[in-house]
Design an enzyme around this catalytic site. Structure first.
Site, mmCIF file in Angstrom:
data_model
loop_
_atom_site.group_PDB
_atom_site.id
_atom_site.type_symbol
_atom_site.label_atom_id
_atom_site.label_comp_id
_atom_site.label_asym_id
_atom_site.label_seq_id
_atom_site.Cartn_x
_atom_site.Cartn_y
_atom_site.Cartn_z
ATOM 1 N N CYS A 156 0.802 -1.239 0.000
ATOM 2 C CA CYS A 156 0.000 0.000 0.000
ATOM 3 C C CYS A 156 0.831 1.284 0.000
ATOM 4 C CB CYS A 156 -0.926 0.003 1.212
ATOM 5 S SG CYS A 156 -2.130 -1.321 1.156
HETATM 6 N N1 LIG Z 1 -2.532 -6.132 1.872
HETATM 7 C C1 LIG Z 1 -3.023 -5.098 2.500
HETATM 8 O O1 LIG Z 1 -2.714 -4.874 3.654
HETATM 9 C C2 LIG Z 1 -4.017 -4.162 1.832
HETATM 10 C C3 LIG Z 1 -4.681 -3.230 2.643
HETATM 11 C C4 LIG Z 1 -5.625 -2.382 2.071
HETATM 12 C C5 LIG Z 1 -5.856 -2.436 0.708
HETATM 13 N N2 LIG Z 1 -5.175 -3.332 -0.073
HETATM 14 C C6 LIG Z 1 -5.512 -3.342 -1.490
HETATM 15 O O2 LIG Z 1 -6.316 -4.495 -1.753
HETATM 16 C C7 LIG Z 1 -6.045 -5.002 -3.054
HETATM 17 C C8 LIG Z 1 -5.635 -6.456 -2.956
HETATM 18 O O3 LIG Z 1 -4.437 -6.538 -2.185
HETATM 19 P P1 LIG Z 1 -3.957 -7.857 -1.482
HETATM 20 O O4 LIG Z 1 -2.930 -7.440 -0.508
HETATM 21 O O5 LIG Z 1 -5.091 -8.680 -1.000
HETATM 22 O O6 LIG Z 1 -3.262 -8.599 -2.700
HETATM 23 P P2 LIG Z 1 -2.828 -10.134 -2.784
HETATM 24 O O7 LIG Z 1 -1.762 -10.204 -3.808
HETATM 25 O O8 LIG Z 1 -2.579 -10.670 -1.407
HETATM 26 O O9 LIG Z 1 -4.132 -10.860 -3.302
HETATM 27 C C9 LIG Z 1 -4.659 -10.672 -4.569
HETATM 28 C C10 LIG Z 1 -5.233 -11.986 -5.040
HETATM 29 O O10 LIG Z 1 -5.847 -11.773 -6.275
HETATM 30 C C11 LIG Z 1 -5.561 -12.854 -7.119
HETATM 31 N N3 LIG Z 1 -5.757 -12.403 -8.482
HETATM 32 C C12 LIG Z 1 -4.904 -11.727 -9.290
HETATM 33 N N4 LIG Z 1 -5.505 -11.474 -10.469
HETATM 34 C C13 LIG Z 1 -6.750 -11.965 -10.384
HETATM 35 C C14 LIG Z 1 -7.838 -12.008 -11.280
HETATM 36 N N5 LIG Z 1 -7.765 -11.449 -12.486
HETATM 37 N N6 LIG Z 1 -8.965 -12.624 -10.881
HETATM 38 C C15 LIG Z 1 -9.041 -13.182 -9.659
HETATM 39 N N7 LIG Z 1 -8.047 -13.180 -8.771
HETATM 40 C C16 LIG Z 1 -6.916 -12.566 -9.127
HETATM 41 C C17 LIG Z 1 -4.160 -13.262 -6.762
HETATM 42 O O11 LIG Z 1 -3.888 -14.600 -7.129
HETATM 43 C C18 LIG Z 1 -4.190 -13.079 -5.244
HETATM 44 O O12 LIG Z 1 -4.615 -14.253 -4.583
HETATM 45 C C19 LIG Z 1 -4.974 -4.083 -3.627
HETATM 46 O O13 LIG Z 1 -5.599 -3.066 -4.355
HETATM 47 C C20 LIG Z 1 -4.326 -3.475 -2.405
HETATM 48 O O14 LIG Z 1 -3.752 -2.230 -2.676
HETATM 49 C C21 LIG Z 1 -4.277 -4.209 0.467
#
Ligand SMILES: NC(=O)c1ccc[n+]([C@@H]2O[C@H](COP(=O)([O-])OP(=O)(O)OC[C@H]3O[C@@H](n4cnc5c(N)ncnc54)[C@H](O)[C@@H]3O)[C@@H](O)[C@H]2O)c1
Length: 443
Positions: free
Chosen positions: A275
């Site tokens: 983030c």
């Molecule tokens: N990790 C955090 O602490 C956090 C906090 C707030 C917001 N976010 C936001 O949330 C969003 C997701 O982040 P995250 O940390 O969960 O990422 P992550 O990489 O842990 O998870 C994303 C998942 O999406 C899957 N994926 C990728 N492309 C895909 C598709 N086309 N269809 C279906 N699944 C797909 C991946 O395999 C993975 O399992 C991002 O925008 C991030 O900025 C993350």
């Protein structure tokens, strides 16, 4: 009120609505589990087949989301996970939690969001609610999702509903979780807002409706810009005060006794995680499209991204003090994950520090009980496995470099035979490690 809106509202109220969560990572998995725990039937979708397979076996692939929680949920039979995107048609609400990284030139990479929007659009049917949760710049929901869905001949607010609700997940936070972190929601129209708020209220303690998806998108970016800028300020204070021989950590502890008007942020080896290092640049990129330059944010980025280099310079100074050079020195980096007590190493500054140390000729190893083997990432492939977290291992190295404040490193006995430490997290001073033990340099 449209029929679709009241039908969906009734399904949500009676827990008959099926919730789909796309992207079962750090954000999507706990969200899917929460809706299951609150009585909904849930289908999780991911492109990576290993995730649904692991979940079906009752296994968690994210350390702080316990195996027990996953196993119990999947045993109850109300939740399943799949790679079969045709099953999106079964869902009444679809929550999109896919990655939003930066491209090679620090531009937003919306390819995951667009791909997912196309998958949803193909199966979109009347009566569905779609909410984008991925962090992104203001305008994404309206500019990227809405046209794809309307191209199906369906009207937003009448046939389907669309909203943005930013995820505020803070992995490893023991005080707040998905259910207790208030959820901001902005709908494309009043109907979309109403059903999205109803859905989140069914699972989350506090829901905050706002007037548009753009407000919700921008609120999330503001939160992360706020952190990035304040961390940059703490890092700048560190550089300034170190030159004056003043301990920045003690200064922050003193300043933080002010009961109003000050919030403590801490310096470190650089930004990490999915983030804070990335999201501000979603805004600066979009700002440029409007002819506005977000100079404050860029400056914060400049300061924060210079930290790994600064840390390596401090390592060289520390070794020099012991009549040694970085070239040929055995350096052990403590911590590969970007923050304490979690197994997430995305964007961790430790990678750049390791690469810079190696480029200077050091022989580098790392120790991280949360990351036994360093996986190859988009930008880094250090090809190392963690050494054991033991005093004998620590004693074998010329220099220990504390990059992450894992609880496991807070054992004074580990440093009994250590020679020299560079500490970017103020981990050792509170433990009383230092003379007559190893010499400790702040960085
Ligand atoms: N990790 C955090 O602490 C956090 C906090 C707030 C917001 N976010 C936001 O949330 C969003 C997701 O982040 P995250 O940390 O969960 O990422 P992550 O990489 O842990 O998870 C994303 C998942 O999406 C899957 N994926 C990728 N492309 C895909 C598709 N086309 N269809 C279906 N699944 C797909 C991946 O395999 C993975 O399992 C991002 O925008 C991030 O900025 C993350």
């Amino acid at each position: 009120m449209s029929d679709r809106r009241s039908e969906l509202g009734a399904k949500i109220a009676s827990r008959q609505a099926r919730v789909g969560v796309i992207g079962l990572g750090y954000v999507g998995l706990p969200l899917a589990l929460l809706f299951e725990e609150r009585g909904f039937t849930v289908t999780g979708f991911d492109v990576d087949p290993r995730k649904p397979e692991a979940l079906a076996r009752g296994e968690s692939y994210i350390r702080h989301i316990g195996r027990e929680r996953v196993a119990q949920a999947f045993k109850r039979g109300r939740i399943e996970a799949t790679t079969a995107f045709d099953r999106l048609a079964e869902c009444d609400a679809i929550l999109v939690c896919v990655p939003t990284p930066l491209g090679r030139h620090r531009e937003p990479d919306l390819s995951y969001v667009r791909k997912t929007a196309d998958e949803v659009a193909q199966r979109l049917r009347p009566g569905q609610l779609v909410v984008l949760e991925s962090t992104t710049y203001p305008g994404t929901t309206r500019e990227e999702l809405l046209p794809r869905f309307e191209a199906r001949g369906l009207q937003c607010g009448r046939d389907f509903f669309l909203a943005f609700s930013p995820e505020r997940e803070d992995p490893g936070n023991r005080s707040f979780n998905t259910q207790t972190i208030p959820k901001v929601v902005g709908g494309l129209d009043p109907g979309s807002l109403e059903v999205a708020v109803a859905l989140y209220r069914a699972a989350i303690d506090s829901v905050v409706p706002v007037s548009s998806p753009e407000v919700a998108e921008a609120a999330k970016i503001l939160e992360n810009v706020f952190r990035a800028v304040n961390i940059a300020l703490a890092n700048e204070m560190k550089l300034v005060l170190e030159q004056m021989g003043v301990n920045v950590w003690e200064v922050i502890e003193a300043a933080k006794t002010k009961p109003f008007g000050f919030m403590a942020f801490y310096p470190g080896p650089g930004l990490g995680g999915h983030c804070i290092p990335l999201d501000p640049f979603y805004l600066t990129w979009k700002a440029a499209e409007h002819g506005v330059w977000a100079r404050f944010i860029e400056l914060a980025g400049e300061i924060n991204t210079s930290m790994p280099q600064y840390v390596v310079e401090r390592a060289a100074q520390a070794l020099n003090h012991h009549a040694k050079s970085l070239k040929g020195a055995k350096v052990l980096v403590l911590g590969l994950s970007y923050k304490a007590d979690i197994d997430d190493d995305r964007e961790s500054p430790s990678f750049e520090i390791i690469e810079r140390l190696r480029a200077a000729g050091a022989e580098v190893a790392y120790c991280d009980p949360y990351i036994p083997v360093a996986r190859a990432g988009r930008e880094h492939d250090i090809g190392l496995a963690s050494v054991p977290c033991t005093a004998s291992e620590f004693a074998r190295h010329d220099l220990l470099l504390v990059s992450t404040a894992h609880s496991e490193f807070k054992d004074k006995a580990l440093y009994a035979g250590a020679k020299l430490v560079v500490d970017t997290r103020n981990l050792l001073a509170p433990l009383g490690v230092g003379a007559p033990g190893p010499e400790v340099f702040r960085a």
